[in-house]
Design a protein around this motif. Structure first.
Motif, mmCIF file in Angstrom:
data_model
loop_
_atom_site.group_PDB
_atom_site.id
_atom_site.type_symbol
_atom_site.label_atom_id
_atom_site.label_comp_id
_atom_site.label_asym_id
_atom_site.label_seq_id
_atom_site.Cartn_x
_atom_site.Cartn_y
_atom_site.Cartn_z
ATOM 1 N N ILE A 126 11.981 97.774 -26.368
ATOM 2 C CA ILE A 126 11.371 96.465 -26.119
ATOM 3 C C ILE A 126 9.865 96.610 -26.315
ATOM 4 O O ILE A 126 9.233 97.460 -25.678
ATOM 5 C CB ILE A 126 11.673 95.975 -24.695
ATOM 6 C CG1 ILE A 126 13.171 95.734 -24.518
ATOM 7 C CG2 ILE A 126 10.895 94.704 -24.380
ATOM 8 C CD1 ILE A 126 13.558 95.329 -23.107
ATOM 9 N N VAL B 130 18.533 90.361 -22.690
ATOM 10 C CA VAL B 130 18.832 91.235 -23.830
ATOM 11 C C VAL B 130 20.104 92.046 -23.559
ATOM 12 O O VAL B 130 20.299 93.127 -24.102
ATOM 13 C CB VAL B 130 17.648 92.178 -24.148
ATOM 14 C CG1 VAL B 130 16.424 91.400 -24.557
ATOM 15 C CG2 VAL B 130 17.344 93.089 -22.960
ATOM 16 N N LEU C 43 18.523 87.137 -26.175
ATOM 17 C CA LEU C 43 18.981 87.953 -27.309
ATOM 18 C C LEU C 43 20.280 88.683 -27.000
ATOM 19 O O LEU C 43 20.711 89.552 -27.770
ATOM 20 C CB LEU C 43 17.903 88.988 -27.667
ATOM 21 C CG LEU C 43 16.502 88.452 -27.976
ATOM 22 C CD1 LEU C 43 15.495 89.585 -28.014
ATOM 23 C CD2 LEU C 43 16.500 87.715 -29.300
ATOM 24 N N SER C 44 20.929 88.372 -25.897
ATOM 25 C CA SER C 44 22.099 89.118 -25.438
ATOM 26 C C SER C 44 23.252 89.058 -26.434
ATOM 27 O O SER C 44 23.354 88.143 -27.248
ATOM 28 C CB SER C 44 22.565 88.562 -24.080
ATOM 29 O OG SER C 44 21.566 88.730 -23.102
ATOM 30 N N ASN D 168 21.375 84.493 -28.617
ATOM 31 C CA ASN D 168 22.420 85.340 -28.065
ATOM 32 C C ASN D 168 23.789 85.072 -28.692
ATOM 33 O O ASN D 168 24.054 84.005 -29.235
ATOM 34 C CB ASN D 168 22.501 85.161 -26.546
ATOM 35 C CG ASN D 168 22.632 83.720 -26.120
ATOM 36 O OD1 ASN D 168 21.687 82.945 -26.287
ATOM 37 N ND2 ASN D 168 23.780 83.337 -25.576
ATOM 38 N N ASN E 50 22.930 98.419 -22.117
ATOM 39 C CA ASN E 50 22.147 99.000 -23.195
ATOM 40 C C ASN E 50 22.065 100.514 -22.990
ATOM 41 O O ASN E 50 22.933 101.099 -22.329
ATOM 42 C CB ASN E 50 20.751 98.353 -23.244
ATOM 43 C CG ASN E 50 20.775 96.977 -23.875
ATOM 44 O OD1 ASN E 50 20.869 96.843 -25.083
ATOM 45 N ND2 ASN E 50 20.694 95.926 -23.047
ATOM 46 N N LEU F 81 13.900 94.823 -32.672
ATOM 47 C CA LEU F 81 13.190 93.621 -32.239
ATOM 48 C C LEU F 81 11.749 93.748 -32.716
ATOM 49 O O LEU F 81 11.023 94.640 -32.275
ATOM 50 C CB LEU F 81 13.251 93.494 -30.718
ATOM 51 C CG LEU F 81 12.616 92.241 -30.114
ATOM 52 C CD1 LEU F 81 13.323 90.981 -30.602
ATOM 53 C CD2 LEU F 81 12.652 92.309 -28.581
ATOM 54 N N ASN G 164 23.258 95.001 -25.954
ATOM 55 C CA ASN G 164 22.763 95.327 -27.280
ATOM 56 C C ASN G 164 22.725 96.849 -27.389
ATOM 57 O O ASN G 164 23.520 97.549 -26.713
ATOM 58 C CB ASN G 164 21.379 94.711 -27.507
ATOM 59 C CG ASN G 164 21.441 93.255 -27.914
ATOM 60 O OD1 ASN G 164 21.721 92.939 -29.061
ATOM 61 N ND2 ASN G 164 21.184 92.347 -26.971
#
Length: 830
Positions: free
Chosen positions: A319, A334, A310-311, A286, A361, A294, A337
């Motif tokens: 995903i 996440v 993964l932020s 992150n 997101n 991804l 993103n």
């Protein structure tokens, strides 16, 4: 025997001090020897400036109560064969003596968790046999000496959490013997050497966390095939992450808060090379510059993976639905993103998931009903997306949910009552900026542990039932509610004036045109009560209306209580807590926040486990966590008892439980812990039985308790017992009241804690004296437990009162009930 062995090593005693060290005099009276007041154990050995000559006897290590040793200005020798110097977890101050560099046979030098200042002595470069140097958690300054690069046998170099500066010595990475390097949390600069993976073939652990290291991750890193942990977060690393295909033993790859990645399509291609790392547990990427999709191969990562973060990157696409293969995943982040598509319903198969953050997101579609399968979920944040449809009522099955944030979407329909009945919700509930409709549900009254409630900018409207007022009056009784936002809806009716509504700065109700009343600062019109004309005959309406209303209200109350009583008879409150139902904080989180349950954070030992100090990653506040020793056969029962009791009580003089954890540790063992608020001033026992010899001069001076302080503490404890015995339904027996279970906050207010032995009083005999035989065994502590319990009688509230009496005597006499003076029929009471 230890002192006589010490004497035998002295070969010259010009002042004949040792002549008095013989068995005709008690050893506590020998010159230079001091003993403790309570026990005849040696606590001080002061032989300063006596011109003694000889070797230092190893028997000195047997003086287990020794806390002061002064041997300066003598001629002791005999340490030249020393191979291990371990001084960790003490309160040592000053600079590290350069003379330690003359101990040429030393292999291990450990100075962890002290208060050493100054630099690392360059003389340590002479310790050619040294394989371990650990000086973590001190206040060391300056550069890492280049002289240490001469230590060809060095395996472990651990200096994290200091104030070291300068450049990472490149020569340090040329020592092929190195197994672990930890220089984290310092002020070091420089770059990782390009040949790092080749020059350090035995490397297993590398941490440069929280420094100022720049440059790329070396392409040769994959050559370090034994590497298990790379901890490089919070630096200035740049470029793309190289392939990691040979790192089959990798367990932790943590590179968050850097500048890695270039916002390009193949930034995350290295993840595909990690699929063979079958032991990978933590993957933190992150807050970098990673772009692209991804990879679907993320679904083939280790099934041991616990956290995937993964932020705060630039990752796009969907995903992968194969994410469900990561069966042990507990945290999936996440946030912020560029993900899009629908939220995969397969996420509902991650039954161990505790935290799910998909906020910020471009997800669309509906919230998957399958998220209701996540029984361990504590935090769910889906805000700032394009989600539509209704909020699934299945989320009401997430009985451990503490935070629910669905704000800033396009959700519609009613607020499911099942969600508002979750008593676990204690942090945030944010449903703002959606298209929610309907009335403000009555079930909202069950969120009594809530700290932040935001329902603003929706379409909540209509006439709210008079049974709950305008805005529901019970909201003013929410003791933990700090912020309430109901603005921009169509609510109507009277605004309460008590509780949180008394502070207009933390309540927002603007944009509701039909509200009235409230405190003057809300600037609302007064509520108008319409009164009809009195009739000419019979009772006046101003009398009839209150009487009738009162009768209706009384009937409603009686019916309500009857229904409640009927419900209780139909559904008795369970006393058994199913596995994972108290899981509100993860083992991984507690591990980080207590520094892996380090000895430096150990606050004390309890009958069924150990208590550690921790610091919250969320807001930096301190807490205490009791880790149960499950090898003790009664520990699990104690955990269940304490959870069951603490979830039913709350009082200013009881220790507040913040959270609990029931799960599996990294070694696959069962793990149970309870998290409490931290008490700055420690236990009452420490204050009552403190002796100045037990603390070093570097610590804050400990003051004795005055009479008024003791009295106030006694009153606090009495209030706690009164609450447990008389205000709880059913009443609760503590069963282990003693000074070590009474903790003091920064204001010296007492809080009763440790409810591991507590029991509910059987409903039929809440005030019964204990005459029947016990089936639960004797609880409590010797000296504080009523004597009748030893003869098989049941525990009762009178047992707590007995313990309280002993406690009072101890507080005002300064003597424990188990003091050595109590023998031959003499006891504390007499």
């Amino acid at each position: 025997m230890s002192l006589l062995a010490f004497k035998n090593m002295i070969i010259d005693d010009p002042f004949k001090i040792m002549d008095s060290w013989n068995e005709t005099i008690h050893f506590c009276d020998w010159p230079g020897v001091s003993c403790g007041r309570r026990h005849p154990r040696v606590t001080v050995l002061n032989l300063t400036s006596l011109k003694l000559r000889g070797s230092l006897s190893p028997s000195i290590g047997n003086l287990s109560f020794l806390y002061v040793l002064k041997l300066q200005n003598n001629s002791f020798s005999g340490c030249c064969n020393l191979v291990s110097v371990v001084l960790s977890y003490n309160m040592m101050v000053g600079k590290i003596p350069a003379e330690l560099g003359t101990l040429l046979k030393v292999k291990q030098l450990s100075l962890v968790s002290n208060y050493f200042t100054g630099g690392i002595p360059p003389s340590f470069g002479n310790l050619s046999l040294l394989d371990t140097f650990s000086a973590s958690k001190n206040n060391l300054l300056g550069k890492i000496p280049d002289e240490l690069c001469q230590l060809l046998n060095l395996k472990y170099f651990l200096v994290n959490e200091n104030n070291l500066s300068g450049t990472l010595p490149p020569c340090l990475f040329n020592l092929s013997s190195i197994v672990a390097i930890d220089v984290g949390t310092n002020h070091l600069e420089g770059k990782l050497p390009p040949l790092l993976g080749i020059t350090l073939p035995n490397l297993e652990f590398l941490s440069i966390y929280k420094n100022n290291v720049t440059g790329n991750i070396p392409v040769t890193l994959s050559n370090a095939t034994n590497l298990q942990s790379l901890i490089a977060g919070r630096n200035g690393l740049t470029g793309k992450v190289p392939p990691l295909g040979n790192l089959l033993k990798m367990r932790r790859f943590l590179v968050a808060f850097n500048y890695l990645g270039k916002g390009e399509e193949d930034d995350l291609s290295f993840l595909t090379t990690l699929v063979n790392a079958t032991s990978l547990e933590l993957l933190e990427l992150n807050t970098n510059n990673f772009g692209g999709l991804l990879p679907a191969s993320v679904s083939n990562l280790s099934t041991e993976l616990i956290e995937l973060s993964l932020s705060y990157n630039q990752i796009s696409g969907e995903i992968p639905r194969g994410i469900a293969n990561l069966k042990k995943l507990q945290a999936f982040f996440v946030a912020y993103n560029r993900f899009n598509g629908e939220i995969p319903s397969e996420i509902g198969d991650l039954i161990y998931l505790q935290e799910l953050a998909l906020l910020g997101n471009h997800f669309f579609g509906q919230i998957p009903i399958s998220l209701g399968n996540l029984a361990s979920l504590t935090k769910l944040s889906l805000r700032e997306n394009n989600l539509q449809g209704r909020i699934p009522s299945s989320l009401g099955k997430c009985h451990n949910l503490e935070l629910l944030d669905l704000g800033s979407n396009n959700l519609s329909g009613f607020i499911p009552s099942e969600i508002l009945e979750l008593s676990s919700l204690s942090e945030d509930v944010d449903l703002s900026q959606n298209q929610l409709t309907g009335f403000l549900p009555m079930e909202i009254g069950k969120l009594r542990n809530q700290g932040y409630l935001n329902l603003s900018d929706n379409k909540l409207q209509g006439q709210i039932p008079t049974s709950i007022g305008g805005i529901p009056g019970f909201l003013k009784d929410f003791k933990f509610l700090q912020i309430l936002n109901l603005s921009s809806n169509s609510l109507e009716g009277a605004v309460p004036t008590g509780g949180i509504f008394s502070n207009a700065t933390v309540v927002s109700i603007i944009g509701n045109r039909n509200l009235c009343g409230g405190v003057p600062e809300l600037d609302l019109p007064a509520c108008v009560v319409e009164v009809k004309k009195e009739r000419k005959s019979g009772f006046p309406l101003k009398i009839v209306i209150p009487v009738v209303s009162g009768l209706i209200g009384l009937t409603f109350i009686v019916c309500f209580l009857g229904i409640q009583q009927f419900s209780r008879s139909r559904k008795p409150t369970p006393t058994y807590i199913p596995e994972n139902s108290t899981l509100r904080v993860s083992y991984q989180c507690l591990l980080r926040e207590t520094d892996r349950f380090s000895a430096s954070n150990l606050l004390g030992m309890r009958a069924f486990g150990s208590v550690y100090k921790g610091i919250s990653e969320h807001d930096g506040t301190f807490f205490a966590v009791k880790v149960l020793d499950l090898s003790h056969h009664a520990a699990s029962r104690s955990f269940l008892a304490e959870c069951e009791v603490l979830k039913n009580i709350r009082h200013r003089n009881l220790v507040k439980v913040l959270s609990a954890c029931s799960g599996i540790d990294y070694e696959g063992n069962e793990f149970k812990a309870i998290v409490y608020e931290y008490m700055d001033k420690g236990s009452l026992h420490d204050w009552l039985h403190f002796t100045p010899q037990e603390k070093s001069e570097s610590q804050e001076e400990h003051k004795k308790l005055g009479f008024i302080q003791r009295l106030n503490i006694a009153i606090d404890v009495a209030c706690a017992l009164d609450y447990l015995h008389n205000d709880c339904q059913p009443p609760i027996i503590h069963r282990d009241l003693k000074p070590s279970n009474i903790l003091l906050d920064e204001n010296m207010t007492a809080h009763v804690g440790d409810f591991g032995l507590a029991r509910f009083v059987p409903p039929a005999i809440p005030n019964s004296s204990a005459n029947s035989k016990s089936s639960t065994g004797v609880g409590g502590t010797i000296g504080y437990t009523p004597p009748e319990l030893g003869m098989g009688s049941d525990a009762s509230i009178y047992g707590d009162v007995y313990s309280f009496g002993i406690l009072l005597l101890e507080m005002f006499t300064g003597r424990k009930p188990t003091d050595e003076m109590f023998k031959d029929n003499l006891n504390l009471h007499n």
